[in-house]
Design a protein around this motif. Structure first.
Motif, short mmCIF file in Angstrom:
data_model
loop_
_atom_site.label_atom_id
_atom_site.label_comp_id
_atom_site.label_asym_id
_atom_site.label_seq_id
_atom_site.Cartn_x
_atom_site.Cartn_y
_atom_site.Cartn_z
N HIS A 224 -4.94 -8.87 -15.44
CA HIS A 224 -4.85 -7.91 -14.33
C HIS A 224 -5.85 -6.78 -14.55
CE1 HIS A 224 -3.17 -4.77 -11.67
NE2 HIS A 224 -2.95 -5.83 -10.90
N TYR B 96 -5.48 -3.73 -14.58
CA TYR B 96 -5.00 -2.59 -15.38
C TYR B 96 -4.98 -2.93 -16.87
CZ TYR B 96 -3.00 -0.61 -11.04
OH TYR B 96 -2.80 -0.09 -9.80
N ASP C 1 -6.75 -8.53 -8.99
CA ASP C 1 -5.47 -7.96 -8.55
C ASP C 1 -4.39 -9.04 -8.52
OD1 ASP C 1 -5.97 -9.40 -6.22
OD2 ASP C 1 -6.25 -7.64 -4.95
N SER C 2 -3.18 -8.63 -8.18
CA SER C 2 -2.03 -9.55 -8.22
C SER C 2 -2.22 -10.74 -7.29
CB SER C 2 -0.76 -8.82 -7.80
OG SER C 2 -0.58 -7.68 -8.54
N MET D 227 4.36 -10.78 -13.12
CA MET D 227 3.15 -11.55 -12.81
C MET D 227 3.23 -12.94 -13.47
SD MET D 227 0.28 -8.59 -13.19
CE MET D 227 0.37 -7.12 -12.15
N TYR E 66 7.76 -6.92 -2.16
CA TYR E 66 6.51 -6.72 -2.91
C TYR E 66 6.58 -7.61 -4.14
CZ TYR E 66 2.75 -3.77 -4.95
OH TYR E 66 1.57 -3.30 -5.49
N ASN F 258 5.79 -7.14 -6.97
CA ASN F 258 6.28 -6.38 -8.14
C ASN F 258 7.80 -6.32 -8.09
OD1 ASN F 258 3.53 -5.75 -7.72
ND2 ASN F 258 3.73 -3.84 -8.86
N SER G 164 -0.22 -5.80 -2.71
CA SER G 164 -0.81 -4.63 -2.06
C SER G 164 -2.00 -5.05 -1.20
CB SER G 164 -1.24 -3.60 -3.10
OG SER G 164 -2.25 -4.12 -3.92
N HIS H 199 2.07 5.82 -10.12
CA HIS H 199 1.47 6.27 -8.85
C HIS H 199 2.29 7.36 -8.16
CE1 HIS H 199 -0.50 2.37 -9.52
NE2 HIS H 199 -1.49 2.88 -8.83
N HIS I 91 -4.79 3.69 -4.28
CA HIS I 91 -3.91 2.51 -4.24
C HIS I 91 -2.70 2.86 -3.37
CE1 HIS I 91 -1.34 -0.82 -5.48
NE2 HIS I 91 -2.42 -1.39 -5.97
N GLU J 179 0.32 2.32 -3.56
CA GLU J 179 1.58 2.67 -4.25
C GLU J 179 1.71 4.19 -4.39
OE1 GLU J 179 2.09 0.65 -7.97
OE2 GLU J 179 1.94 -1.31 -7.02
N SER K 155 -5.92 -2.49 -2.59
CA SER K 155 -5.50 -3.03 -3.90
C SER K 155 -6.57 -2.71 -4.94
CB SER K 155 -5.33 -4.54 -3.80
OG SER K 155 -6.61 -5.16 -3.79
N THR K 156 -6.28 -3.02 -6.18
CA THR K 156 -7.25 -2.73 -7.25
C THR K 156 -8.56 -3.51 -7.03
OG1 THR K 156 -6.13 -4.40 -8.59
CG2 THR K 156 -5.50 -2.13 -8.94
P1 13P Z 1 -2.60 -4.85 -7.26
O1 13P Z 1 -1.85 -5.42 -6.11
O2 13P Z 1 -3.78 -4.06 -6.81
O3 13P Z 1 -2.90 -5.89 -8.25
O4 13P Z 1 -1.68 -3.80 -7.99
C1 13P Z 1 -0.54 -4.23 -8.67
C2 13P Z 1 0.13 -3.15 -9.34
O5 13P Z 1 1.00 -3.34 -10.15
C3 13P Z 1 -0.22 -1.81 -8.97
O6 13P Z 1 0.52 -0.93 -9.69
#
Ligand code: 13P
Ligand code: SF4
Length: 304
Positions: free
Chosen positions: A24, A26, A40-41, A64, A112, A114, A129, A175, A198, A200, A214-215
């Motif tokens: 990911h 991050y 991204d996710s 994930m 979501y 997440n 996202s 966030h 982002h 979030e 998204s990222t």
């Molecule tokens: P993305 O959807 O951009 O991958 O972000 C996931 C996430 O956990 C953001 O905090």
């Protein structure tokens, strides 16, 4: 062990085991040196769904890896550190979701990504996202329930005319803590900088954005932009990747607290341990997995 040696060992084991590594945005940036796919996710779940590999090592957080397992149930999915959880996913459990649904009957639930597998199993469709707006639009309903992220839910509502998004009260602490005053402060120092946010983040922060996404969306937009300075309003890993890939541009992290500590639990040593010892394998109750896959598959079929 030296970094070079670690990387060589990981790459050798990857070949021997027919494994891929998904990382990911991050994640600690060093992981990209061994990752087959980084993003991204949404992007990572698409890769997990279509890979021919026998083993998926997920350098990310628990939900994930769980999503990858649901999409590829016959494959071995490994998470390098079992403590790599997501505080947002922990904000709602099945019982809380059932109560939320009971308070708002007969309204579809958008969940979501997440979130836990059990929560996905009780939802109608998943989103990330990157595709949340399109997912909600695809339902063609006047009202939807959105769990667990209140901020992404209200961002979606702001992007669609005539759709009421009833949000659960969850949030991501990384966030949620970001304030408009953080942006004002950074804008004073870098008045020309574009603000990349982002979804979030809280509404008041999103309203100050030049770009929200998204990222991967943020990274792509920065790379394609002729602008030279950017305030990055999300987690630190995005800044680290942009600094590596765009040395001619200036990046300012919104504040030093914007770090997802659980993502950062994974290092090259953990990846090597994962491949050497086949740990930590993700397994999901079959009934939950069979239900959750419907919500995830519907999402994977919708374009970002
Ligand atoms: P993305 O959807 O951009 O991958 O972000 C996931 C996430 O956990 C953001 O905090
Ligand atoms: Fe979860 Fe927040 Fe970390 Fe994203 S940044 S993985 S939402 S805790």
């Amino acid at each position: 062990m030296q970094r070079r040696e670690l990387i060589e060992k990981i790459n050798k084991l990857k070949k021997e085991k027919n494994a891929i590594i998904l990382a990911h945005t991050y994640q600690n940036v060093e992981i990209d040196e061994v990752a087959d796919f980084s993003g991204d996710s949404l992007y990572l779940s698409q890769q997990a769904a279509k890979t021919d590999a026998d083993v998926i090592v997920f350098a990310g957080v628990y939900f994930m890896a769980e999503t990858a397992k649901i999409l590829s149930p016959k494959k071995t999915v490994l998470l390098p550190n079992l403590n790599a959880g997501c505080a947002m996913a922990d904000k709602i459990n099945v019982e809380q979701l059932r109560n939320f649904k009971a308070q708002h009957p007969d309204i579809p639930v958008v969940c979501y990504v997440n979130s836990t597998a059990a929560v996905k199993a009780e939802s109608d469709i998943c989103c990330t996202s990157a595709n949340a707006v399109n997912v909600v639009k695809s339902l063609n309903k006047k009202e939807v329930l959105f769990v667990p992220d209140q901020h992404l839910g209200s961002y979606v509502e702001s992007q669609l005319d005539g759709v009421k998004v009833i949000t659960y009260s969850g949030f991501c602490p990384v966030h949620h803590e970001i304030n408009p005053s953080d942006i004002v402060e950074k804008k004073t120092l870098y008045p020309e900088a574009k603000v990349m946010v982002h979804p979030e983040c809280p509404d008041e922060v999103v309203k100050m954005a030049d770009y929200t996404g998204s990222t991967t969306g943020i990274i792509k937009t920065v790379k394609e932009s002729s602008d030279k300075e950017f305030i990055i309003v999300t987690e630190k890993g995005v800044v680290e990747r942009l600094e590596r890939d765009c040395p001619d541009k200036k990046f300012v992290l919104i504040n030093e607290k914007a770090v997802c500590e659980t993502m950062k639990l994974i290092h090259l040593e953990d990846i090597l341990n994962t491949l050497e010892n086949n740990v930590y394998e993700i397994n999901i109750d079959e009934e939950i997995s069979n239900k959750a896959i419907n919500a995830i598959n519907k999402m994977v079929m919708i374009n970002a």
